[in-house]
Design an enzyme around this catalytic site. Structure first.
Site, mmCIF file in Angstrom:
data_model
loop_
_atom_site.group_PDB
_atom_site.id
_atom_site.type_symbol
_atom_site.label_atom_id
_atom_site.label_comp_id
_atom_site.label_asym_id
_atom_site.label_seq_id
_atom_site.Cartn_x
_atom_site.Cartn_y
_atom_site.Cartn_z
ATOM 1 N N LYS A 154 45.632 67.817 26.153
ATOM 2 C CA LYS A 154 45.301 69.283 25.853
ATOM 3 C C LYS A 154 43.755 69.258 25.464
ATOM 4 C CE LYS A 154 48.255 69.163 22.202
ATOM 5 N NZ LYS A 154 47.867 68.278 21.149
ATOM 6 N N LYS A 172 45.758 59.667 30.813
ATOM 7 C CA LYS A 172 47.034 60.555 30.572
ATOM 8 C C LYS A 172 46.817 62.433 30.559
ATOM 9 C CE LYS A 172 47.492 61.076 25.663
ATOM 10 N NZ LYS A 172 48.252 61.744 24.554
ATOM 11 N N LYS A 196 39.696 57.472 22.222
ATOM 12 C CA LYS A 196 38.929 58.617 21.805
ATOM 13 C C LYS A 196 37.602 58.323 21.122
ATOM 14 C CE LYS A 196 42.837 61.682 21.038
ATOM 15 N NZ LYS A 196 43.412 62.761 20.137
HETATM 16 P P1 ATP Z 1 45.237 65.371 22.160
HETATM 17 O O1 ATP Z 1 44.599 65.683 23.729
HETATM 18 O O2 ATP Z 1 44.538 66.321 21.177
HETATM 19 O O3 ATP Z 1 45.038 64.113 22.090
HETATM 20 P P2 ATP Z 1 47.855 65.274 23.477
HETATM 21 O O4 ATP Z 1 47.864 66.347 24.367
HETATM 22 O O5 ATP Z 1 47.477 64.041 23.723
HETATM 23 O O6 ATP Z 1 46.572 65.937 22.206
HETATM 24 P P3 ATP Z 1 49.459 65.027 21.215
HETATM 25 O O7 ATP Z 1 49.518 66.203 20.212
HETATM 26 O O8 ATP Z 1 48.654 63.861 20.660
HETATM 27 O O9 ATP Z 1 49.094 65.440 22.683
HETATM 28 O O10 ATP Z 1 51.007 64.565 21.629
HETATM 29 C C1 ATP Z 1 52.091 65.112 21.165
HETATM 30 C C2 ATP Z 1 53.260 64.591 21.968
HETATM 31 O O11 ATP Z 1 53.288 64.918 23.224
HETATM 32 C C3 ATP Z 1 53.433 62.920 21.601
HETATM 33 O O12 ATP Z 1 54.843 62.957 21.363
HETATM 34 C C4 ATP Z 1 52.793 62.555 22.872
HETATM 35 O O13 ATP Z 1 53.350 61.276 23.098
HETATM 36 C C5 ATP Z 1 53.413 63.345 24.011
HETATM 37 N N1 ATP Z 1 52.289 63.508 24.978
HETATM 38 C C6 ATP Z 1 51.259 63.897 25.103
HETATM 39 N N2 ATP Z 1 50.372 63.762 26.348
HETATM 40 C C7 ATP Z 1 51.495 63.086 27.167
HETATM 41 C C8 ATP Z 1 51.689 63.008 28.484
HETATM 42 N N3 ATP Z 1 50.388 63.091 29.176
HETATM 43 N N4 ATP Z 1 52.619 62.504 28.985
HETATM 44 C C9 ATP Z 1 53.634 62.532 28.130
HETATM 45 N N5 ATP Z 1 53.534 62.671 26.935
HETATM 46 C C10 ATP Z 1 52.680 63.199 26.430
#
Ligand code: ATP
Ligand code: LTN
Length: 333
Positions: A198, A195, A113
């Site tokens: 969002k 990964k 990040k």
């Molecule tokens: P951001 O993009 O703002 O970093 P994010 O979409 O990566 O957010 P988080 O809010 O950080 O999501 O994660 C919430 C939950 O979803 C966590 O338990 C994380 O491990 C899970 N998660 C996020 N992205 C993935 C993914 N691509 N595959 C599986 N699990 C995920």
């Protein structure tokens, strides 16, 4: 019998994605009856990356609705907003004072990040310490998250052990990660080495839980794959591997079963099949979400997170008091 405690959260940094659902939310739904569950919206975490205040407000409310629409029962679980329970930020400060710069510098999420920003905020660096505070405040036994959060759980365990040993008291319980095998790591549809996230600036990289069916199919059709045109699970074909993982995670079919089912079909048909199955799954969630997303449910939703914050605060204040005592702060009375 006393139930074990589960705690987890998702940042309101956008509309939740298929990755959040398959990696986290779907597993929460499965275990909600067996454990004493606390699910929160990690708004304090979300501002480690710049958020528009109005959009953040909207996304936080939407996240509550998405939790419920995905099947989290607000009557048996505690659902709350992180910033409503001030002990999270306070415990993070205490833990900061026994966290090493070196251990935070090693965090992969920070490295990823921080590369995307011109000025890197201290909050982004400190993200795992706030997460440790979230977990340790509630004596959480298990933390259900996707694979990407494993490293943050390791540091949480280290910080808990360190605090207990420094102050020679068993104040914090050592939590265990709870990472399901399927869906733990859903990759971006545009770059299968990253990964699905969002906050990806390219919306074609992720499937939002609220994307309509035609958009979902279109995004899967555009998914980046190689030119082999054979539906086969191999590390050399990360794009197809990701699509097979998604398909398997939703249908429960094994990888050899999927390879057999799509033998001789080529990527075009397979991509549409994955799109359809995802759209079918999200259709049920969207129907429930649309029902909740109306003014008549406003009070209902507010009551849920107000009650959640009250319950969470009762526990958090007790734990913080123990911590303040241990470090040598004097009470007011
Ligand atoms: P951001 O993009 O703002 O970093 P994010 O979409 O990566 O957010 P988080 O809010 O950080 O999501 O994660 C919430 C939950 O979803 C966590 O338990 C994380 O491990 C899970 N998660 C996020 N992205 C993935 C993914 N691509 N595959 C599986 N699990 C995920
Ligand atoms: N860092 C998590 C969100 C999060 C979390 C938590 C998850 C913040 N605090 C405590 C579990 C327990 C993420 O998913 N990126």
């Amino acid at each position: 019998m006393n139930k074990k405690t589960i705690l987890s959260g998702i940042q309101p940094s956008g509309v939740l994605t298929l990755g959040n659902y398959l990696g986290a939310l779907r597993n929460w739904v499965k275990i909600q009856h067996e454990y004493d569950c606390k699910f929160f919206i990690a708004d304090l975490h979300s501002i480690t990356v710049r958020q528009d205040p109005n959009v953040l407000r909207e996304n936080t409310k939407k996240a509550v609705m998405q939790y419920i629409a995905c099947g989290i029962d607000p009557h048996i679980n505690t659902i709350f907003v992180q910033s409503h329970v001030h002990e999270h930020a306070e415990l993070a400060w205490i833990l900061n004072c026994s966290t090493y710069m070196g251990e935070l510098s090693r965090m992969t999420q920070f490295k990823d990040k921080s590369q995307k920003q011109e000025n890197v905020g201290v909050g982004l660096f400190d993200y795992p310490v706030l997460m440790a505070a979230d977990i340790l405040l509630y004596d959480s036994d298990y933390v259900p998250v996707g694979e990407d959060q494993r490293q943050h759980l390791e540091i949480t365990r280290d910080l808990a052990r360190r605090f207990n040993s420094t102050y020679k008291q068993n104040i914090f319980k050592i939590p265990e990660p709870f990472i399901s095998e399927t869906g733990a790591r859903i990759m971006s549809l545009q770059d299968p080495t990253k990964k699905m996230s969002k906050s990806d600036p390219n919306p074609n990289g992720y499937i939002s839980l609220l994307d309509p069916r035609d958009v979902i199919i279109k995004k899967f059709k555009k998914a980046v794959t190689d030119s082999e045109n054979i539906v086969r699970y191999s590390d050399e074909q990360p794009g197809i591997q990701n699509l097979i993982n998604i398909y398997s995670s939703i249908t429960g079919e094994t990888i050899p079963e999927i390879e057999k089912e799509f033998e001789g079909f080529g990527y075009g048909k397979f991509k549409v099949a994955v799109g359809e199955i995802v759209a079918d799954t999200l259709e049920r969630i969207q129907a429930k979400y649309n029902e909740l997303n109306s003014p008549e449910y406003d009070t209902f939703l507010k009551e849920i997170y107000a009650k959640g914050a009250k319950e969470a605060h009762e526990i958090a204040r007790g734990k913080l008091e123990q911590v303040y005592n241990a470090v040598g702060f004097i009470g007011r009375d």
